[in-house]
Design an enzyme around this catalytic site. Structure first.
Site, PDB file in Angstrom:
ATOM      1  N   HIS A  49     -45.539  29.116 -64.257  1.00  0.00           N
ATOM      2  CA  HIS A  49     -44.445  28.248 -64.237  1.00  0.00           C
ATOM      3  C   HIS A  49     -44.477  27.124 -64.926  1.00  0.00           C
ATOM      4  O   HIS A  49     -45.393  26.935 -65.743  1.00  0.00           O
ATOM      5  CB  HIS A  49     -44.603  27.775 -62.679  1.00  0.00           C
ATOM      6  CG  HIS A  49     -44.486  28.696 -61.312  1.00  0.00           C
ATOM      7  ND1 HIS A  49     -44.679  28.331 -60.018  1.00  0.00           N
ATOM      8  CD2 HIS A  49     -44.114  30.084 -61.616  1.00  0.00           C
ATOM      9  CE1 HIS A  49     -44.453  29.697 -59.375  1.00  0.00           C
ATOM     10  NE2 HIS A  49     -44.144  30.606 -60.169  1.00  0.00           N
ATOM     11  N   GLU A  51     -44.971  23.685 -64.627  1.00  0.00           N
ATOM     12  CA  GLU A  51     -46.171  22.934 -64.585  1.00  0.00           C
ATOM     13  C   GLU A  51     -47.292  23.548 -65.082  1.00  0.00           C
ATOM     14  O   GLU A  51     -48.104  22.838 -65.947  1.00  0.00           O
ATOM     15  CB  GLU A  51     -46.220  22.584 -63.271  1.00  0.00           C
ATOM     16  CG  GLU A  51     -45.309  21.954 -62.264  1.00  0.00           C
ATOM     17  CD  GLU A  51     -44.329  22.989 -61.600  1.00  0.00           C
ATOM     18  OE1 GLU A  51     -44.080  24.104 -62.191  1.00  0.00           O
ATOM     19  OE2 GLU A  51     -44.230  22.837 -60.468  1.00  0.00           O
ATOM     20  N   CYS A  89     -48.633  25.836 -58.041  1.00  0.00           N
ATOM     21  CA  CYS A  89     -48.698  24.646 -58.909  1.00  0.00           C
ATOM     22  C   CYS A  89     -49.261  23.265 -58.399  1.00  0.00           C
ATOM     23  O   CYS A  89     -49.883  22.729 -59.015  1.00  0.00           O
ATOM     24  CB  CYS A  89     -47.447  24.349 -59.505  1.00  0.00           C
ATOM     25  SG  CYS A  89     -46.870  25.840 -60.655  1.00  0.00           S
TER      26      CYS A  89
HETATM   27 ZN   LIG Z   1     -45.175  26.736 -59.434  1.00  0.00          ZN
END
Ligand SMILES: [Zn+2]
Length: 147
Positions: A49, A51, A89
């Site tokens: 993702h 992040e 995340c």
């Molecule tokens: Zn995530």
């Protein structure tokens, strides 16, 4: 000043398409003082993702910061709080002692998240700010949410 960094994160969001789908195109930048030191956007499903992608850059060998250096993260949508195809995340950020402040533009309307991601960060002692550039981010991101 903070708006400049969130708009940079929004620019990252737009780079995520179309590979990220069906995940939302989230963008993230990490800032040290007034300099962007890492950028990331949602990769193809199962990969980083936004992040995690940006965090991987400040943990890499290319950046050599003092142990005492703290970073601010700007992310277009609330970090995920549940383990889907990738680890959550919000937990990854919570465990990273070098990220001291997180600026989030909009909440994740996914009922599995929707505030839980921010709570994980707050409980870890991070400073969390919600709503920066929300109008701009919503006008791009909302069409990809809750589908
Ligand atoms: Zn995530």
């Amino acid at each position: 000043m903070h708006e400049i960094f969130m708009l940079a994160a929004l620019a990252e969001s737009k780079k995520a398409l179309p590979e990220c789908l069906p995940n939302p195109p989230v963008g993230c930048v990490i800032v040290n003082a007034e300099e962007i030191v890492a950028r990331g956007y949602t990769q193809a499903p199962g990969k980083h993702h936004a992040e995690a992608e940006a965090l991987s850059q400040i943990q890499g060998k290319a950046f050599k910061f003092l142990d005492s250096t703290f970073f601010r993260m700007y992310v277009t949508m609330e970090p995920c709080s549940f383990h889907g195809r990738t680890p959550a995340c919000a937990k990854t950020i919570a465990e990273n002692s070098r990220i001291s402040e997180i600026y989030v533009s909009i909440l994740d309307p996914d009922p599995r998240n929707n505030g839980r991601g921010l709570n994980i960060l707050k409980e870890a002692g991070k400073k969390v700010y919600l709503g920066l550039c929300a109008t701009e981010v919503k006008s791009f991101l909302y069409q990809y949410l809750l589908k």
